[in-house]
Design a protein around this motif. Structure first.
Motif, mmCIF file in Angstrom:
data_model
loop_
_atom_site.group_PDB
_atom_site.id
_atom_site.type_symbol
_atom_site.label_atom_id
_atom_site.label_comp_id
_atom_site.label_asym_id
_atom_site.label_seq_id
_atom_site.Cartn_x
_atom_site.Cartn_y
_atom_site.Cartn_z
ATOM 1 N N ILE A 39 0.839 -1.206 0.000
ATOM 2 C CA ILE A 39 0.000 0.000 0.000
ATOM 3 C C ILE A 39 0.871 1.252 0.000
ATOM 4 N N ALA A 40 1.924 1.239 0.843
ATOM 5 C CA ALA A 40 2.819 2.395 0.907
ATOM 6 C C ALA A 40 3.517 2.628 -0.425
ATOM 7 N N GLN A 41 3.921 1.539 -1.095
ATOM 8 C CA GLN A 41 4.602 1.679 -2.385
ATOM 9 C C GLN A 41 3.674 2.274 -3.424
ATOM 10 N N LYS A 42 2.409 1.828 -3.424
ATOM 11 C CA LYS A 42 1.434 2.387 -4.365
ATOM 12 C C LYS A 42 1.205 3.869 -4.093
ATOM 13 N N GLU A 43 1.118 4.227 -2.813
ATOM 14 C CA GLU A 43 0.920 5.638 -2.469
ATOM 15 C C GLU A 43 2.120 6.473 -2.910
ATOM 16 N N ILE A 44 3.331 5.919 -2.755
ATOM 17 C CA ILE A 44 4.530 6.642 -3.198
ATOM 18 C C ILE A 44 4.513 6.840 -4.702
ATOM 19 N N GLU A 45 4.137 5.783 -5.441
ATOM 20 C CA GLU A 45 4.092 5.894 -6.900
ATOM 21 C C GLU A 45 3.055 6.916 -7.341
ATOM 22 N N THR A 66 2.394 13.092 -9.444
ATOM 23 C CA THR A 66 1.926 14.475 -9.392
ATOM 24 C C THR A 66 2.869 15.388 -8.618
ATOM 25 N N ALA A 67 3.965 14.858 -8.097
ATOM 26 C CA ALA A 67 4.882 15.680 -7.304
ATOM 27 C C ALA A 67 5.908 16.331 -8.213
ATOM 28 N N PRO A 68 5.821 17.628 -8.436
ATOM 29 C CA PRO A 68 6.736 18.278 -9.379
ATOM 30 C C PRO A 68 8.184 18.252 -8.921
ATOM 31 N N ASP A 69 8.422 18.260 -7.630
ATOM 32 C CA ASP A 69 9.786 18.321 -7.139
ATOM 33 C C ASP A 69 10.480 16.965 -7.123
ATOM 34 N N LEU A 70 9.807 15.931 -7.574
ATOM 35 C CA LEU A 70 10.446 14.634 -7.773
ATOM 36 C C LEU A 70 10.673 14.390 -9.261
ATOM 37 N N LEU A 71 10.612 15.455 -10.025
ATOM 38 C CA LEU A 71 10.769 15.356 -11.471
ATOM 39 C C LEU A 71 12.187 14.916 -11.826
ATOM 40 N N THR A 72 12.297 13.968 -12.747
ATOM 41 C CA THR A 72 13.595 13.505 -13.233
ATOM 42 C C THR A 72 13.680 13.768 -14.735
ATOM 43 N N ALA A 73 14.897 13.665 -15.291
ATOM 44 C CA ALA A 73 15.124 14.027 -16.686
ATOM 45 C C ALA A 73 14.257 13.218 -17.644
ATOM 46 N N SER A 129 11.069 21.163 -10.793
ATOM 47 C CA SER A 129 9.953 21.695 -11.582
ATOM 48 C C SER A 129 10.286 23.051 -12.181
ATOM 49 N N ASP A 130 11.073 23.858 -11.436
ATOM 50 C CA ASP A 130 11.478 25.168 -11.953
ATOM 51 C C ASP A 130 12.586 25.033 -12.998
ATOM 52 N N ILE A 131 13.449 24.039 -12.823
ATOM 53 C CA ILE A 131 14.490 23.802 -13.827
ATOM 54 C C ILE A 131 13.859 23.420 -15.162
ATOM 55 N N GLN A 132 12.763 22.667 -15.126
ATOM 56 C CA GLN A 132 12.049 22.333 -16.361
ATOM 57 C C GLN A 132 11.544 23.600 -17.056
ATOM 58 N N LYS A 133 11.088 24.556 -16.279
ATOM 59 C CA LYS A 133 10.613 25.813 -16.856
ATOM 60 C C LYS A 133 11.777 26.599 -17.463
ATOM 61 N N VAL A 134 12.924 26.580 -16.787
ATOM 62 C CA VAL A 134 14.095 27.274 -17.319
ATOM 63 C C VAL A 134 14.532 26.633 -18.634
ATOM 64 N N ALA A 135 14.571 25.290 -18.669
ATOM 65 C CA ALA A 135 14.966 24.589 -19.894
ATOM 66 C C ALA A 135 14.013 24.922 -21.040
ATOM 67 N N SER A 136 12.726 24.982 -20.740
ATOM 68 C CA SER A 136 11.744 25.314 -21.776
ATOM 69 C C SER A 136 11.916 26.752 -22.240
#
Length: 313
Positions: A166-172, A177-184, A261-268
């Motif tokens: 259950i915890a793993q599903k909640e993390i996924e 939707t968590a912008p600050d966990l954004l990866t390349a 999430s802000d780095i993505q905006k800078v790249a764009s």
């Protein structure tokens, strides 16, 4: 009661109980409530003053009552205060109910006829506390067998495995939707005017010293042409800003100062500068990269020999 809780026990106990209740009911995040909210510290100080004042008043009242007592009443009170706790009436009654012990004067009533070399056996009943505890273990055993052996209840390992799933599903779900966990690999080119504007604001605050306000390049390379040292796709630009450029001569990593999430905006925003090519822009550096799904169309077709020694984009 004061014998059990003297003043040096009562005051800290009441104070820390009030503090614990405030911590429990006030949501202060990772910080203690008294640090997050100075008003809580003031309230705790007021509570402490009230407790001390009440103790002073109670002590003064006891002194006055002692002075008004007759010598006989005072002696009776002192005798009661000096009585061992085990000999207090309510303590003796409680122990008697829990143990059902017999006094030495009543031993003759429970003596058995057995006599072993002058040693006689007493017919004491089992202590009620032991009997009640035995009944509790029997009830617990019946419930345990019913739940885990008859009705297939989960044991501790199974419960842990289910909770972990259950915890793993909640993390996924949170990662989706968590912008600050954004990866390349999750980065996409943003085209919304608000995102581009936010990226420009971050770029102006952090990047113009090396790349100029128009992106034409200074210490850093020109960001408006189609030449890139570490790749011109939005994912590659995101990774370069996050992790920095080449060791020793590239751009520093910005992942500690700017959120993903802000780095993505800078790249764009950087890709929105493609084709602008200011007149006094820096000469191209790196390799020519064709326009792709992750980059804006390139409008500049000029071919200038790249310079590999300049800082990274």
């Amino acid at each position: 009661m004061k014998r059990f809780f003297p003043v040096y026990v009562r005051v800290p106990l009441i104070f820390f109980t009030c503090y614990g209740l405030l911590e429990y009911f006030i949501d202060s995040g990772d910080k203690p409530a008294m640090i997050a909210y100075p008003s809580v510290m003031l309230l705790l100080g007021l509570i402490l003053l009230v407790i001390i004042a009440l103790e002073i008043v109670a002590s003064a009242s006891n002194n006055i009552i002692n002075q008004l007592m007759t010598p006989e009443e005072r002696a009776q009170k002192e005798a009661l205060d000096n009585t061992p706790i085990s000999q207090l009436p309510f303590v003796k009654n409680l122990l008697q109910k829990l143990t059902k012990t017999h006094g030495l004067e009543n031993e003759k009533e429970i003596e058995l006829e057995h006599d072993y070399d002058g040693i006689k056996e007493l017919d004491n009943d089992l202590p009620p506390w032991w009997v009640y505890l035995f009944y509790a273990t029997v009830i617990f055993g019946v419930i345990y067998i019913g739940k885990y052996h008859l009705f297939g209840g989960d044991n501790q390992i199974q419960e842990l495995e289910k909770d972990m799933m259950i915890a793993q599903k909640e993390i996924e779900e949170y990662k989706k939707t968590a912008p600050d966990l954004l990866t390349a690999d999750k980065v996409v080119l943003l085209t919304d005017a608000g995102d581009i504007s936010a990226g420009k604001a971050i770029f102006d605050a952090n990047c113009v010293a090396c790349h100029r306000a128009d992106g034409g390049g200074g210490i850093g390379p020109n960001l408006t042409d189609e030449y890139w040292i570490l790749g011109g796709d939005v994912k590659e630009i995101f990774n370069t800003i996050m992790e920095g450029g080449r060791d020793g001569k590239g751009m520093v990593a910005w992942k500690q100062q700017i959120k993903p999430s802000d780095i993505q905006k800078v790249a764009s925003y950087i890709l929105s500068l493609q084709g602008k090519n200011p007149a006094d822009g820096k000469a191209p550096e790196g390799d020519k990269v064709a326009a792709s799904a992750g980059a804006a169309p390139v409008k500049n077709d000029s071919l200038v020999a790249p310079q590999a020694s300049a800082p990274d984009a």
